[in-house]
Write an enzyme that holds these catalytic residues in place. Structure first.
Site, PDB file in Angstrom:
ATOM      1  N   ASP A  11       0.880  -1.167   0.000  1.00  0.00           N
ATOM      2  CA  ASP A  11       0.000   0.000   0.000  1.00  0.00           C
ATOM      3  C   ASP A  11       0.918   1.217   0.000  1.00  0.00           C
ATOM      4  O   ASP A  11       1.644   1.458   0.959  1.00  0.00           O
ATOM      5  CB  ASP A  11      -0.882  -0.038   1.254  1.00  0.00           C
ATOM      6  CG  ASP A  11      -1.785   1.180   1.377  1.00  0.00           C
ATOM      7  OD1 ASP A  11      -1.587   2.164   0.631  1.00  0.00           O
ATOM      8  OD2 ASP A  11      -2.674   1.163   2.246  1.00  0.00           O
ATOM      9  N   TYR A 227       0.435  -0.308  14.810  1.00  0.00           N
ATOM     10  CA  TYR A 227      -0.498  -0.466  13.701  1.00  0.00           C
ATOM     11  C   TYR A 227      -0.150   0.431  12.506  1.00  0.00           C
ATOM     12  O   TYR A 227       0.008   1.628  12.660  1.00  0.00           O
ATOM     13  CB  TYR A 227      -1.933  -0.147  14.173  1.00  0.00           C
ATOM     14  CG  TYR A 227      -2.929  -0.280  13.050  1.00  0.00           C
ATOM     15  CD1 TYR A 227      -3.258  -1.534  12.554  1.00  0.00           C
ATOM     16  CD2 TYR A 227      -3.494   0.838  12.451  1.00  0.00           C
ATOM     17  CE1 TYR A 227      -4.131  -1.676  11.508  1.00  0.00           C
ATOM     18  CE2 TYR A 227      -4.383   0.707  11.395  1.00  0.00           C
ATOM     19  CZ  TYR A 227      -4.686  -0.550  10.926  1.00  0.00           C
ATOM     20  OH  TYR A 227      -5.541  -0.682   9.872  1.00  0.00           O
ATOM     21  N   LYS A 230      -3.323  -2.804   7.281  1.00  0.00           N
ATOM     22  CA  LYS A 230      -3.436  -4.244   7.385  1.00  0.00           C
ATOM     23  C   LYS A 230      -2.509  -4.938   6.393  1.00  0.00           C
ATOM     24  O   LYS A 230      -2.085  -4.365   5.405  1.00  0.00           O
ATOM     25  CB  LYS A 230      -4.898  -4.632   7.175  1.00  0.00           C
ATOM     26  CG  LYS A 230      -5.409  -5.674   8.124  1.00  0.00           C
ATOM     27  CD  LYS A 230      -4.947  -5.474   9.548  1.00  0.00           C
ATOM     28  CE  LYS A 230      -4.976  -6.777  10.321  1.00  0.00           C
ATOM     29  NZ  LYS A 230      -4.427  -6.644  11.657  1.00  0.00           N
TER      30      LYS A 230
HETATM   31  C1  F6R Z   1      -6.396   0.946   6.501  1.00  0.00           C
HETATM   32  C2  F6R Z   1      -7.629   0.741   7.268  1.00  0.00           C
HETATM   33  C3  F6R Z   1      -8.475   1.885   7.632  1.00  0.00           C
HETATM   34  C4  F6R Z   1      -7.812   2.894   8.575  1.00  0.00           C
HETATM   35  C5  F6R Z   1      -8.813   3.994   8.978  1.00  0.00           C
HETATM   36  C6  F6R Z   1      -8.187   5.060   9.861  1.00  0.00           C
HETATM   37  O1  F6R Z   1      -5.882  -0.248   6.009  1.00  0.00           O
HETATM   38  O2  F6R Z   1      -7.976  -0.348   7.582  1.00  0.00           O
HETATM   39  O3  F6R Z   1      -9.660   1.391   8.212  1.00  0.00           O
HETATM   40  O4  F6R Z   1      -7.314   2.246   9.706  1.00  0.00           O
HETATM   41  O5  F6R Z   1      -9.315   4.605   7.827  1.00  0.00           O
HETATM   42  O6  F6R Z   1      -7.101   5.605   9.196  1.00  0.00           O
HETATM   43  P1  F6R Z   1      -6.277   6.852   9.755  1.00  0.00           P
HETATM   44  O7  F6R Z   1      -5.902   6.529  11.174  1.00  0.00           O
HETATM   45  O8  F6R Z   1      -5.089   6.917   8.844  1.00  0.00           O
HETATM   46  O9  F6R Z   1      -7.160   8.045   9.651  1.00  0.00           O
HETATM   47 MG    MG Z   2      -4.121   1.989   3.176  1.00  0.00          MG
HETATM   48 MG    MG Z   3      -4.986  -2.376   2.042  1.00  0.00          MG
END
Ligand code: F6R
Ligand code: MG
Ligand code: MG
Length: 363
Positions: A11, A227, A230
């Site tokens: 990603d 984190y 994913k």
């Molecule tokens: C990314 C994912 C999303 C982010 C969520 C919060 O793979 O699973 O669900 O975790 O959009 O993202 P931030 O913390 O970057 O705003």
């Molecule tokens: Mg992403």
């Molecule tokens: Mg992804």
């Protein structure tokens, strides 16, 4: 001829949150790989995306863990990440966790599935790519494909499959591996892979040790220590004449099983089988999804892809997945929609809980 198939993914930035890799980045990856093909570094390639993950499928003759191929993937991701930063895309460069490339892309953030084989007279393969989930999402379907006679008719009626398959299983916590043979060790295998700590890495045909399947098992949170999105695993499965038929390889995905990784990598949800065009997770940043592309490897060239979940026969699985998604969402922040406590350690939740520490009294 001996051919290596390498599927390497990362990603490196997306629109509008973590939804989709934009055309601009796919074009850059395409340019890099077409150059590599012209210079005979790779035999063929296919660039695609599953959600916010950029997928580089390459064939070549350099074997697995080739520093040249890994370097090509790393530099391609870097170029895409640079453009993503310029464009101010969301999560630009997110999965490129290390600075300098030193010969192998493993442990640097991207996910890798590679296998080398002697090309058969016809060599059908199916390539899977997931978004918003983790490597253990493949445990159930890979088990079904290679060990469940209720899924794979060939295990019962085809003498070429009847001996069964061997499973290489990783303990992702202790970084150990074990090989278990099916059908005779099926219960032991299930005792392990029914949990998310143990993940299937490779499958071999028992009678001649031929490689049958490989899954990317890189855990981003373990590499980074916190984190960072994913793992969104990929897999390569060989099909037909001595391996499960293409339809037996796809059949487990008609059941949208529950997997971890939805919203903030912190929720369970159904894995929806979708066409390439629908690999754009939106609702609650999901639900998790999987695409399946079919190819025939022909003297190392990739004939295809055939977009295998783009079939009304998977509509029912999609409908069921949407019913399950509604059901799971009704739990809001409660388990088992939210992941168990130990998985939440890698998320931003501990920061929130820290505030409450001083307020606990003996009870
Ligand atoms: C990314 C994912 C999303 C982010 C969520 C919060 O793979 O699973 O669900 O975790 O959009 O993202 P931030 O913390 O970057 O705003
Ligand atoms: Mg992403
Ligand atoms: Mg992804």
């Amino acid at each position: 001829m001996r051919v290596t198939v390498s599927l390497i993914k990362a990603d490196v930035g997306s629109v509008a949150g973590h939804v989709r890799v934009p055309e601009e980045l796919l074009d850059i990856a395409e340019e890099e790989l077409v150059k590599a093909k012209e210079n005979n570094v790779i035999t063929d390639y296919y660039v695609f995306n599953c959600g916010d993950d950029l997928e580089l499928l390459m064939t070549h003759t350099k074997g697995v863990d080739s520093s040249e191929i890994h370097g090509l993937a790393w530099n391609t991701f870097k170029k895409c990440a640079d453009e993503a930063k310029k464009m101010k895309l969301y999560g630009a460069g997110q999965d490129l966790l290390k600075e300098a490339f030193s010969g192998n892309i493993r442990g640097m953030g991207p996910g890798i599935a590679e296998m080398e084989f002697e090309e058969r007279p016809s060599e059908p393969i199916i390539v899977f790519a997931c978004d918003k989930t983790e490597p253990a999402a493949f445990n159930l379907p890979i088990f079904s494909i290679f060990a469940d006679p209720f899924n794979t008719a060939g295990l019962v009626i085809d003498p070429k499959l009847h001996d069964g398959f061997k499973f290489e299983v990783l303990d992702i916590k202790e970084h150990k591996k074990i090989i278990l043979s099916c059908p005779e060790e099926m219960y032991d295998l299930l005792a392990l892979i029914g949990t998310r700590r143990y993940v299937i890495k490779r499958v071999y045909r028992k009678k001649d040790n031929e490689i049958a399947a490989v899954v990317s098992t890189e855990k981003l949170s373990q590499i980074a220590g916190h984190y960072v999105g994913k793992d969104d695993p990929v897999a390569i499965v060989r099909a037909q004449s001595g391996f499960p038929a293409a339809g037996e390889v796809l059949e487990p995905f008609a059941f949208p099983h529950l997997v971890a990784g939805w919203m903030r990598g912190s929720h369970m949800g159904p894995l929806i089988p979708v066409a390439e065009y629908d690999a754009r997770p939106t609702r609650f940043d999901g639900p998790p999804r999987v695409v399946a592309l079919g190819f025939v490897v022909s003297n190392g060239e990739l004939i295809g892809p055939e977009d295998l979940f783009d079939d009304p026969a998977f509509d029912r699985a999609r409908r069921t997945a949407n019913i399950l998604a509604n059901y799971m969402r009704r739990h809001g922040p409660f388990e088992p929609h939210r992941l168990p406590e130990e998985d939440m350690e890698y998320t931003t939740l501990p920061e929130v809980l820290k505030k409450l520490e001083g307020r606990f009294e003996p009870a």
